[in-house]
Design a protein around this motif. Structure first.
Motif, PDB file in Angstrom:
ATOM      1  N   ARG A 135     -10.310 -12.363  16.973  1.00 43.67           N
ATOM      2  CA  ARG A 135     -10.444 -10.497  17.049  1.00 43.67           C
ATOM      3  C   ARG A 135     -10.021  -9.759  16.008  1.00 43.67           C
ATOM      4  NH1 ARG A 135     -10.620  -5.982  21.377  1.00 43.67           N
ATOM      5  NH2 ARG A 135      -8.389  -6.775  21.641  1.00 43.67           N
ATOM      6  N   ASP A 136      -8.506 -10.235  16.556  1.00 39.08           N
ATOM      7  CA  ASP A 136      -7.294 -10.120  15.631  1.00 39.08           C
ATOM      8  C   ASP A 136      -7.404 -10.612  14.006  1.00 39.08           C
ATOM      9  OD1 ASP A 136      -4.574  -9.934  18.088  1.00 39.08           O
ATOM     10  OD2 ASP A 136      -6.470  -8.429  17.932  1.00 39.08           O
ATOM     11  N   SER A 137      -7.524 -11.539  14.341  1.00 38.23           N
ATOM     12  CA  SER A 137      -8.035 -12.391  13.080  1.00 38.23           C
ATOM     13  C   SER A 137      -8.947 -11.612  12.097  1.00 38.23           C
ATOM     14  CB  SER A 137      -8.134 -13.777  13.269  1.00 38.23           C
ATOM     15  OG  SER A 137      -9.531 -14.463  11.653  1.00 38.23           O
ATOM     16  N   LEU A 138     -10.766 -11.428  13.001  1.00 40.13           N
ATOM     17  CA  LEU A 138     -10.880 -10.816  11.981  1.00 40.13           C
ATOM     18  C   LEU A 138     -11.107  -9.497  11.638  1.00 40.13           C
ATOM     19  CD1 LEU A 138     -14.351 -11.761  14.464  1.00 40.13           C
ATOM     20  CD2 LEU A 138     -14.263 -12.064  12.427  1.00 40.13           C
ATOM     21  N   ILE A 139      -9.823  -8.838  12.778  1.00 36.43           N
ATOM     22  CA  ILE A 139      -9.306  -7.200  11.910  1.00 36.43           C
ATOM     23  C   ILE A 139      -8.733  -7.274  10.837  1.00 36.43           C
ATOM     24  CG2 ILE A 139      -8.215  -5.570  12.935  1.00 36.43           C
ATOM     25  CD1 ILE A 139      -9.156  -5.692  15.262  1.00 36.43           C
ATOM     26  N   GLY A 140      -8.030  -8.507  10.937  1.00 34.64           N
ATOM     27  CA  GLY A 140      -6.976  -8.835   9.479  1.00 34.64           C
ATOM     28  C   GLY A 140      -8.025  -9.119   8.383  1.00 34.64           C
ATOM     29  N   GLU A 141      -9.447  -9.802   8.503  1.00 32.35           N
ATOM     30  CA  GLU A 141      -9.830 -10.089   7.125  1.00 32.35           C
ATOM     31  C   GLU A 141     -11.021  -8.822   7.131  1.00 32.35           C
ATOM     32  OE1 GLU A 141     -13.012 -13.646   8.436  1.00 32.35           O
ATOM     33  OE2 GLU A 141     -14.122 -12.658   6.701  1.00 32.35           O
ATOM     34  N   GLN A 142     -10.551  -8.229   8.802  1.00 30.24           N
ATOM     35  CA  GLN A 142     -11.667  -6.737   7.816  1.00 30.24           C
ATOM     36  C   GLN A 142     -10.855  -6.138   6.894  1.00 30.24           C
ATOM     37  OE1 GLN A 142     -11.971  -4.140  11.077  1.00 30.24           O
ATOM     38  NE2 GLN A 142     -14.481  -3.725  10.511  1.00 30.24           N
ATOM     39  N   GLN A 143      -9.693  -5.778   6.931  1.00 24.31           N
ATOM     40  CA  GLN A 143      -8.861  -4.903   6.247  1.00 24.31           C
ATOM     41  C   GLN A 143      -8.303  -5.598   4.592  1.00 24.31           C
ATOM     42  OE1 GLN A 143      -4.835  -5.336   8.736  1.00 24.31           O
ATOM     43  NE2 GLN A 143      -5.807  -3.463   9.668  1.00 24.31           N
ATOM     44  N   ASP A 182     -17.580 -10.127  -1.134  1.00 24.95           N
ATOM     45  CA  ASP A 182     -18.491 -10.413  -0.009  1.00 24.95           C
ATOM     46  C   ASP A 182     -19.028  -9.115   0.563  1.00 24.95           C
ATOM     47  OD1 ASP A 182     -19.146 -13.321   2.065  1.00 24.95           O
ATOM     48  OD2 ASP A 182     -20.495 -11.743   1.431  1.00 24.95           O
ATOM     49  N   GLU A 183     -20.035  -7.805   0.406  1.00 26.13           N
ATOM     50  CA  GLU A 183     -20.071  -7.261   0.949  1.00 26.13           C
ATOM     51  C   GLU A 183     -20.503  -7.397   2.333  1.00 26.13           C
ATOM     52  OE1 GLU A 183     -22.178  -4.521  -1.555  1.00 26.13           O
ATOM     53  OE2 GLU A 183     -22.235  -3.026  -0.155  1.00 26.13           O
ATOM     54  N   GLU A 184     -21.634  -8.408   2.423  1.00 26.52           N
ATOM     55  CA  GLU A 184     -22.587  -8.642   3.391  1.00 26.52           C
ATOM     56  C   GLU A 184     -21.246  -9.558   4.976  1.00 26.52           C
ATOM     57  OE1 GLU A 184     -25.875 -11.712   2.209  1.00 26.52           O
ATOM     58  OE2 GLU A 184     -25.732 -12.012   4.703  1.00 26.52           O
ATOM     59  N   ARG A 185     -20.192 -10.196   4.547  1.00 25.50           N
ATOM     60  CA  ARG A 185     -18.926 -10.898   4.660  1.00 25.50           C
ATOM     61  C   ARG A 185     -18.049  -9.414   5.660  1.00 25.50           C
ATOM     62  NH1 ARG A 185     -18.032 -14.256   8.174  1.00 25.50           N
ATOM     63  NH2 ARG A 185     -15.526 -14.150   9.374  1.00 25.50           N
ATOM     64  N   ALA A 242     -17.750  -6.667  10.606  1.00 27.17           N
ATOM     65  CA  ALA A 242     -17.571  -5.627  11.346  1.00 27.17           C
ATOM     66  C   ALA A 242     -18.362  -5.303  12.508  1.00 27.17           C
ATOM     67  CB  ALA A 242     -17.824  -4.148  10.601  1.00 27.17           C
ATOM     68  N   VAL A 243     -19.577  -6.148  12.192  1.00 25.27           N
ATOM     69  CA  VAL A 243     -20.525  -6.180  13.994  1.00 25.27           C
ATOM     70  C   VAL A 243     -20.136  -7.624  14.960  1.00 25.27           C
ATOM     71  CG1 VAL A 243     -22.522  -7.543  14.644  1.00 25.27           C
ATOM     72  CG2 VAL A 243     -22.406  -5.996  12.324  1.00 25.27           C
ATOM     73  N   LEU A 244     -18.908  -8.589  13.935  1.00 24.03           N
ATOM     74  CA  LEU A 244     -18.473  -9.393  15.216  1.00 24.03           C
ATOM     75  C   LEU A 244     -17.003  -8.684  15.838  1.00 24.03           C
ATOM     76  CD1 LEU A 244     -18.361 -13.037  12.995  1.00 24.03           C
ATOM     77  CD2 LEU A 244     -19.394 -12.610  14.878  1.00 24.03           C
ATOM     78  N   ILE A 245     -16.651  -7.747  15.229  1.00 17.96           N
ATOM     79  CA  ILE A 245     -15.545  -7.417  15.358  1.00 17.96           C
ATOM     80  C   ILE A 245     -16.042  -6.487  16.896  1.00 17.96           C
ATOM     81  CG2 ILE A 245     -13.836  -5.136  15.581  1.00 17.96           C
ATOM     82  CD1 ILE A 245     -13.847  -6.499  12.821  1.00 17.96           C
ATOM     83  N   LYS A 246     -17.328  -5.782  16.939  1.00 17.53           N
ATOM     84  CA  LYS A 246     -17.844  -4.986  17.828  1.00 17.53           C
ATOM     85  C   LYS A 246     -18.498  -5.136  18.761  1.00 17.53           C
ATOM     86  CE  LYS A 246     -22.263  -0.930  17.823  1.00 17.53           C
ATOM     87  NZ  LYS A 246     -22.619  -0.464  17.084  1.00 17.53           N
ATOM     88  N   THR A 247     -18.983  -6.743  18.693  1.00 22.18           N
ATOM     89  CA  THR A 247     -19.651  -7.697  19.758  1.00 22.18           C
ATOM     90  C   THR A 247     -18.465  -8.349  20.546  1.00 22.18           C
ATOM     91  OG1 THR A 247     -21.175  -8.337  18.013  1.00 22.18           O
ATOM     92  CG2 THR A 247     -20.609  -9.296  20.297  1.00 22.18           C
ATOM     93  N   ILE A 248     -16.611  -8.314  20.382  1.00 29.34           N
ATOM     94  CA  ILE A 248     -16.094  -8.590  21.009  1.00 29.34           C
ATOM     95  C   ILE A 248     -15.607  -7.495  21.340  1.00 29.34           C
ATOM     96  CG2 ILE A 248     -13.571  -9.771  20.743  1.00 29.34           C
ATOM     97  CD1 ILE A 248     -14.703 -11.643  17.990  1.00 29.34           C
ATOM     98  N   ASN A 249     -15.473  -6.313  20.809  1.00 32.26           N
ATOM     99  CA  ASN A 249     -14.698  -5.658  21.642  1.00 32.26           C
ATOM    100  C   ASN A 249     -16.093  -5.138  23.058  1.00 32.26           C
ATOM    101  OD1 ASN A 249     -13.163  -4.438  20.351  1.00 32.26           O
ATOM    102  ND2 ASN A 249     -13.879  -3.686  19.475  1.00 32.26           N
TER     103      ASN A 249
END
Lengths: 124, 65, 659
Positions: free
Chosen positions: C311-319, C379-382, C387-394
């Motif tokens: 999740r931390d990695s995804l949050i980084g990517e999201q930023q 990559d808007e889709e990404r 965002a969805v993955l982060i939500k799922t993990i949470n």
């Protein structure tokens, strides 16, 4: 390769699963199945197919109702092209065996397992 | 009984004679006391009583005689 | 009188032969015998008592049955002979007293005292004293009735406290014992004997009077009163015996109950443990149920560490993606602005015509921006997927149960441990209590309480009967006087006897109280002197004696000190012994068993200095806790003639060794 729609274990694995419930470590065998998968993911195992006959099949919705397991496998595991739930079955085989081993000393020491899992997660 | 208490016992008796029965024979009292002292620990009440009774009777006999 | 030696065989814990030599030197007149509790100190006291008087005391001064005196190990080996030999000197003569107990000839197994025969031998200056005269000989120096005051055991000290309770039955008994020491019975017996002679004479007089008409009715009333008096005396005797028996039974039960008091305490403990066991059991059940339910959800906790990292990695990517999105939007906005600018040759704000160079510049800028946008890879889709993955993990990481499960496990472990301890305690207590019947103990308690009430009732009845007896005797005396002729010449023998005995009776009656009063003065004085030697408290001026020979401490203002410590009680009791010793007995040895139990160091020293001066010989039985070796003995080192030690060989076999 197609994915499976029902999850099961080998005969040996299924016996272990039954015993885990009979010995009151888990209320339900499905709980033990799920915990087994999670444990295997946490321990970063990469189990190979043993090609044994599977018994005690559970519907996917009985094990992974909200698809959390699927998400976890897709995020955390390198399934080497194996479909998600086939991989889940292999993980369960390992996980249930591990839980069975832990139960031999009496109560399963979840505190220890959580510690191990936490340490392993930090390793690359 | 120590000599000390023996002395107090006789003194008490003789003081009482002077006070309550001055005409009583002190000698008689001392003789009664001697019998009691001799028999104080042997537990033979009958022998003691008899000895005193005989003493009293003899005294009365002497008085009458 | 001085003791020379004591030799015993198979007496109580002393298997085989044991002997002690007493110090004969006037200045080194103290013998100390050391021995731990339950080794045989009191048994030595009993050996002397049995030697002189033929009995030994157990608790509460109850005689130990003869068949229980011989050493149990010797008995097991078939050796039933028991001997106590005491050599002593008195009034210039040498005595050798020997008491021997053996099974009677026809008895195969000793079961009761009657199965044993006892022989008593006394030699005076080498010559045998006739059997029927032995007791009289011993009584000259060491009468049995006063033996408690020189064969002195620790229990006696505690009994003296009863003396402070005026009117207590037990206190009265101790008072009687003390008065025996002091010789009061010589006067009270004299009074009683004269009273009996008087009665006989009065009876005779009544018989004579019944033959005289004018005195017939008086004689009749006299006979009635005499009959009534006899009956009352029988009642009194019966009540006295009943009271004594009830008291003894009650005291015996008290002893039993005291022994088993701990049983009730343990039963209460057991009940408490059982209640606790139930509580813990119930706790464990509840926690185990909760645990089972939580265990089903532990899978989330297992996934949590890796998922968190992911999740931390995804949050980084999201930023990063957000940053790119912002950049993208900025470019689009600039393109929009540039496009607008290119569409008109006039400024949209002020309307001025824009020159050609500027227009060319705007066009070039627009091309540049479009090219930049084209090259821009966002990559808007990404971004959406992340965002969805982060939500799922949470969602997966919500409601973890690991912490609570670990707490439960720890708590359960602690509960199991405590349960195990409690179960051990329960097992131990159940084992201990197995042989007791608590119902029986409860019944014993009730019986004891009932006996206590009976004692009170009997005491009251005794008092009432005594009072009636006094009244009746007064009546009899009055009637007797009425039957007495006034002129001496008319007096019969019976009349003369009555007159004489009445005078003698009055003399003895009056002298009893006079004697008691003088004695008490003497005992009080001597006890006070002894007390001042032994106490460390300068605030105390002396002792005051009461009706029962009990002593209270006086302070400097001559006020009675009401509360006193156990140590002070002991010193007062020792002072009383010293006072009685000076007033009552012919001089002789004093033998004390554990006299120092409740005393501090300073008092111990004072007492040790004083006691050897109060008797011809002083024998003390002590345990190491009472006297600390050379530290305490230094004070009387010059008075010690001998020291012995009692050592345990087995729990039923002790030996005496010279130190």
């Amino acid at each position: 390769m197609d994915d499976i729609t029902k999850l099961g274990l080998s005969e040996k694995g299924d016996m272990k699963l039954k015993r885990l419930q009979e010995e009151n470590h888990f209320l339900d065998m499905r709980d033990a199945f799920r915990v087994g998968i999670a444990l295997a993911i946490a321990f970063k195992v990469s189990p190979q197919e043993d090609n044994t006959k599977k018994v005690g099949r559970y519907n996917i919705s009985q094990i992974d109702e909200d698809k959390s397991i699927e998400t976890a496998i897709n995020l955390l595991c390198d399934t080497q092209g194996v479909p998600t739930y086939r991989w889940a079955e292999r993980l369960a085989e390992w996980g249930v065996a591990k839980l069975s081993e832990e139960s031999e000393s009496g109560q399963i020491n979840f505190a220890k397992l959580l510690e191990d899992v936490s340490s392993l997660a930090k390793e690359h | 009984m120590s000599n000390f208490t023996k002395d107090i016992a006789i003194q008490s008796l003789l003081s009482s004679v002077k006070e309550v029965a001055p005409d009583l024979s002190e000698d008689l009292i001392e003789q009664i006391y001697a019998i009691e002292k001799h028999n104080q620990f042997n537990g033979d009440e009958e022998a003691r009583f008899k000895a005193i009774k005989v003493l009293i009777e003899r005294y009365i006999d002497d008085q009458i005689g | 009188m001085k003791l020379k030696s004591l030799t015993i065989k198979n007496f109580m814990p002393y298997k085989g032969l044991s002997s002690i030599d007493f110090p004969m030197d006037d200045s080194r007149n103290t013998l100390i015998v050391f021995g731990d509790n339950m080794r045989g100190k009191t048994s030595l006291l009993n050996a002397i008592r049995w030697g002189f008087y033929g009995y030994a005391y157990g608790r509460h001064l109850r005689k130990i049955p003869l068949n229980l005196l011989p050493n149990s190990e010797a008995v097991k080996e078939g050796d039933w002979e028991m001997v106590a030999q005491i050599k002593f000197e008195a009034a210039g003569s040498q005595y050798d007293l020997r008491r021997v107990a053996r099974p009677k000839k026809h008895v195969a197994v000793i079961q009761k005292p009657e199965d044993i025969e006892v022989e008593l031998h006394l030699q005076k200056n080498g010559a045998a004293v006739a059997g029927n005269l032995i007791e009289e000989e011993i009584n000259q120096f060491s009468p049995e009735q006063v033996s408690r005051f020189f064969l002195f055991d620790g229990e006696l000290l505690q009994e003296y406290e009863e003396l402070l309770i005026e009117g207590s039955d037990h206190g009265k008994r101790i008072k009687d014992e003390i008065e025996k020491v002091l010789g009061v019975p010589t006067l009270t017996n004299g009074r009683e004997d004269i009273r009996n002679i008087l009665k006989l004479a009065q009876k005779q007089q009544a018989v004579e009077a019944s033959k005289t008409k004018e005195l017939e009715s008086i004689a009749e009333r006299y006979q009635e009163q005499e009959t009534k008096l006899e009956s009352l005396k029988v009642d009194l005797s019966s009540l006295t015996m009943s009271l004594r028996k009830t008291h003894d039974d009650r005291v015996t039960l008290d002893d039993e109950i005291e022994k088993y008091e701990t049983v009730f305490v343990k039963k209460a403990q057991l009940d408490s443990f059982r209640a606790r066991q139930k509580e813990i059991d119930s706790d464990i059940k509840a926690k185990t149920t909760e645990r089972k339910m939580l265990v089903g959800d532990i899978w989330k906790d297992f996934l949590a560490p890796r998922l968190s990292i992911k999740r931390d990695s995804l949050i980084g990517e999201q930023q990063e993606l957000n940053s790119l999105a912002n950049e993208n939007n900025k470019i689009k906005l600039l393109i929009e602005q540039a496009t607008l600018a290119n569409e008109s040759s006039a400024c949209p704000t002020c309307g001025t015509t824009i020159n050609e160079d500027k227009l060319n510049s705007n066009r070039a800028r627009l091309i540049e921006l479009k090219s930049k946008l084209n090259d821009f890879k966002f990559d808007e889709e990404r971004s959406f997927d992340v965002a969805v993955l982060i939500k799922t993990i949470n969602k997966v990481l919500e409601n973890k149960v690991g912490g609570r499960l670990v707490d439960l496990d720890s708590s359960l472990s602690s509960d199991e441990f405590n349960l195990s301890k409690i179960e051990n305690n329960i097992d131990n207590l159940e084992e201990e209590l197995k042989s007791y019947s608590l119902e029986q103990l409860q019944r014993d308690r009730q019986k004891r309480d009932s006996l206590f009430r009976s004692e009170t009732t009997l005491s009251n009845e005794l008092e009432q009967t005594s009072s009636l007896i006094d009244k009746t005797e007064v009546e009899i005396r009055a009637l007797s006087t009425q039957m007495q002729p006034k002129e001496t010449s008319r007096k019969t023998r019976a009349g003369q006897t009555i007159e004489l005995c009445q005078k003698i009776y009055a003399v003895f009656d009056s002298s009893v109280e006079r004697f008691r009063s003088n004695l008490k003065e003497s005992v009080e004085l001597n006890a006070s002197l002894a007390f001042k030697e032994m106490t460390t408290q300068e605030a105390y001026s002396g002792l005051k004696i009461n009706e029962n020979y009990g002593l209270t401490i006086l302070d400097q203002s001559n006020h009675e000190v009401q509360l006193r410590s156990a140590g002070a009680e002991q010193i007062v009791a020792l002072s009383l012994i010293a006072g009685l010793g000076q007033a009552g007995r012919a001089s002789g040895p004093v033998i004390m068993d554990t006299p120092f139990g409740r005393l501090d160091t300073k008092h111990r020293k004072n007492i040790l200095k004083y006691l050897p001066t109060s008797a011809t010989q002083l024998v003390m039985f002590v345990h190491d806790g009472e006297i600390r070796g050379s530290e305490d003995l230094d004070v009387i080192a010059s008075r010690i003639g001998a020291q012995y030690e009692i050592k345990e060989v087995t729990p039923s076999h002790s030996v005496i060794q010279k130190r």
